[in-house]
Design an enzyme around this catalytic site. Sequence first.
Site: not given
Length: 114
Positions: A29-30, A87, A96, A100, A102
Amino acid sequence: MSDCIFCRIAAGEIPAELVYEDDLVLGFRDLSPQAPTHVLIIPRKHIATLNDLQPEDEAIVGRLYSAAAQIAAREGLAERGYRTLINCNADGGQTVFHLHLHLLGGRQMNWPPG
Ligand code: AMP
């Protein structure tokens, strides 16, 4: 990479709320959720950005997406829908530098994104 925060999460050196794990990727989880469900799915291998993908990483990218679909189903999002996004670099809003995906869901997403 020892100075990469997501590598450190993958190594279990920094705590995270894991929701998915397999041999190639993990999902957690973010820390700053932008939707009721906001999960990050990362490769175990350090890949800084989408620009750094190599042909041999294609299986990893496929796994990022199949993991996202499994997590979305588990979180009850499959029917309603959800958004996945990566992104890349400054204009893409990447903060970061460990690849990754999302996974965002649980609310209506807007288009175009900001
Ligand atoms: P991006 O802007 O696409 O690079 O996304 C980075 C995401 O990582 C942001 O949504 C942050 O909230 C999230 N994040 C940063 N550090 C952590 C952490 N230690 N645990 C979970 N999420 C994090």
